[in-house]
Scaffold this active site. Structure first.
Site, mmCIF file in Angstrom:
data_model
loop_
_atom_site.group_PDB
_atom_site.id
_atom_site.type_symbol
_atom_site.label_atom_id
_atom_site.label_comp_id
_atom_site.label_asym_id
_atom_site.label_seq_id
_atom_site.Cartn_x
_atom_site.Cartn_y
_atom_site.Cartn_z
ATOM 1 N N HIS A 271 0.888 -1.161 0.000
ATOM 2 C CA HIS A 271 0.000 0.000 0.000
ATOM 3 C C HIS A 271 0.923 1.207 0.000
ATOM 4 O O HIS A 271 2.012 1.162 0.592
ATOM 5 C CB HIS A 271 -0.833 0.110 1.271
ATOM 6 C CG HIS A 271 -1.746 -1.041 1.546
ATOM 7 N ND1 HIS A 271 -1.333 -2.180 2.179
ATOM 8 C CD2 HIS A 271 -3.066 -1.201 1.295
ATOM 9 C CE1 HIS A 271 -2.354 -3.004 2.301
ATOM 10 N NE2 HIS A 271 -3.424 -2.448 1.774
ATOM 11 N N ASP B 58 2.335 1.914 3.322
ATOM 12 C CA ASP B 58 3.310 0.965 3.890
ATOM 13 C C ASP B 58 4.723 1.414 3.562
ATOM 14 O O ASP B 58 5.623 1.298 4.388
ATOM 15 C CB ASP B 58 3.175 -0.448 3.289
ATOM 16 C CG ASP B 58 1.805 -1.031 3.411
ATOM 17 O OD1 ASP B 58 1.099 -0.699 4.364
ATOM 18 O OD2 ASP B 58 1.441 -1.857 2.530
HETATM 19 C C1 XLS Z 1 -7.616 -6.712 4.075
HETATM 20 C C2 XLS Z 1 -7.130 -6.888 2.718
HETATM 21 C C3 XLS Z 1 -5.946 -6.015 2.335
HETATM 22 C C4 XLS Z 1 -5.795 -5.986 0.839
HETATM 23 C C5 XLS Z 1 -4.981 -4.852 0.343
HETATM 24 O O1 XLS Z 1 -8.398 -7.510 4.571
HETATM 25 O O2 XLS Z 1 -6.852 -8.230 2.513
HETATM 26 O O3 XLS Z 1 -4.801 -6.448 2.980
HETATM 27 O O4 XLS Z 1 -5.231 -7.169 0.378
HETATM 28 O O5 XLS Z 1 -5.530 -3.634 0.674
#
Ligand code: XLS
Ligand code: NI
Ligand code: NI
Length: 439
Positions: free
Chosen positions: A101, A104
């Site tokens: 993200h 991140d």
């Molecule tokens: C959350 C999601 C997230 C997505 C990316 O439950 O899995 O991690 O994969 O935003």
């Protein structure tokens, strides 16, 4: 340069099923050819930045429990250190991909403009690492759920100003993903849903979400980004109800708003079970519509009702999943992203290795089982036979929309009572287990 994972000196090797080395692969043999492709090509395994480098063992009842050396220092220093940790870790596992993200990899600034600038700086640094190591970006995404401004949704927010912030963040995250040659871009609707219908205009919110996605498609074309757009369904959490509930709902949504040509799905195992489905169900629904784009490889806990994001270790499940993936002809530009984290009690960096090795081997073994089942037609011969009547002239006519109720009535009258035949579920389950247990 700092070494963040000193406990593992060299790339985790493949040593085969008889090895007792906990830091070796037993089943994942990257160059081994299975069903016409190397294992590496089948999986394109990726490390999830958020869980692997940013999670700290926080839960509802307690604060950060893990110390990660790369996360110590000022936000910008941490961003650089985490990059170093990422490229070291991916390489030590012998993998080629990571996912992130925006938030991140780079801290948020005090304004939209400052956030963009910080992100661009980190992207430059990441690009250099990618060039030096050959490690690639499977997908990028924007975190549109963490900042409190998104409490009532991002694209679905009743406030246009928040919608604009979401748009700006997607634009910057798309630029970042494009600059790093990301092979896909994911939209997970973190808070795109509602808590109560008493304050919610459901249709309006869905239209807003469709608008935001269309704007992203337009921008993608404008900048010539060629990565695949993916939507990741999830039924709930953090909100009570999320509009991207499951694969079938998302496919219907995309078709309603004319977006189906531009998106595929990123199916996450734990989201499937949260929606009351099996992982293979969600994969099958996506594949049936040629929309199986990528996988978030993890597992839930059937006794818990939330997204526990555990590492996938259940070979029964991975084998069933791989049957669907092989039948679908693979994931194209997608891959298997470990959207998974260690339990709070497993707080050493060594645990990150065990966790990923276990998940990788579980899928590799699953692939071998699925391939053997398919090569022997162990299940499909029976299934072909089960549907054989649809290959007759009349069957073909019905499917080609060339029959009528009258014609079928005539046929029913002539053919008499249909024979009752067994679906042989238990017999097929036994065959599946034979392959699961064979060495
Ligand atoms: C959350 C999601 C997230 C997505 C990316 O439950 O899995 O991690 O994969 O935003
Ligand atoms: Ni996910
Ligand atoms: Ni998830």
């Amino acid at each position: 340069m700092a070494i963040y994972f000193p406990e593992v000196k060299k790339t985790v090797p493949y040593e085969g099923p008889d090895s007792k080395n906990p830091l070796a692969y037993k089943w994942y043999d990257a160059e081994k050819v299975v069903a016409g492709k190397t294992m590496k090509e089948h999986f394109r395994f990726a490390i999830a930045y958020w869980h692997t480098y940013k999670a700290a063992g926080v839960d509802m009842f307690g604060p950060a429990a893990w110390e990660r050396r790369w996360n110590a220092g000022s936000p910008l220093k941490v961003a650089s250190q985490a990059l170093a940790a990422n490229f070291e870790f991916v390489q030590k596992l012998g993998l080629e991909y990571y996912c992130f993200h925006d938030r991140d990899i780079a801290p948020e600034g005090k304004s939209v403009a400052e956030s963009e600038k910080i992100l661009q700086g980190v992207v430059k640094e990441a690009a250099k690492y990618q060039k030096d190591t050959g490690v690639k970006l499977l997908w990028g995404t924007a975190n549109l759920f963490g900042n409190p401004r998104y409490t009532h949704g991002a694209g679905t927010n009743p406030d246009l100003q928040v919608f604009a912030y979401a748009a700006a963040q997607i634009k910057a995250a798309l630029d970042a993903t494009a600059a790093l040659k990301g092979e896909n871009y994911v939209f997970w609707g973190g808070r795109e849903g509602y808590e109560t219908l008493l304050n919610t205009r459901l249709k309006q919110e869905q239209e807003q979400l469709a608008r935001l996605l269309q704007l992203a498609v337009d921008y993608k074309k404008k900048i010539g980004f060629t990565g695949q757009f993916l939507i990741e369904p999830k039924p709930k959490e953090p909100t009570k109800h999320q509009y991207d509930f499951d694969a079938a709902t998302v496919i219907g949504f995309l078709k309603t708003y004319g977006l189906d040509k531009d998106f595929k799905l990123n199916i996450e195992a734990n989201h499937a079970t949260l929606a009351g489905h099996t992982f293979e169900h969600e994969l099958t629904v996506a594949a049936a519509d040629k929309k199986l784009g990528s996988i978030d490889a993890n597992a839930g806990d059937t006794l818990l009702g939330w997204d526990t994001d555990q590492f996938p270790v259940d070979i029964y499940t991975t084998a069933k999943a791989m049957l669907v993936v092989l039948d679908a002809g693979g994931l194209g530009s997608g891959g298997f992203n470990f959207d998974a984290k260690c339990r709070r009690g497993s707080g050493e960096t060594l645990d990150l290795f065990y966790a990923h090795i276990g998940g990788i081997d579980a899928f590799a073994k699953g692939l071998l089982i699925a391939d053997a089942l398919r090569s022997d037609k162990a299940l499909s011969a029976f299934v072909d036979e089960r549907y054989a009547s649809w290959k007759t002239d009349l069957g073909k006519k019905v499917l080609a929309k060339k029959s009528s109720l009258e014609e079928l009535t005539d046929y029913a009258k002539k053919s008499g009572e249909p024979k009752r035949v067994s679906g042989r579920q238990e017999y097929l389950e036994n065959i599946f287990n034979d392959y699961l247990l064979a060495r």
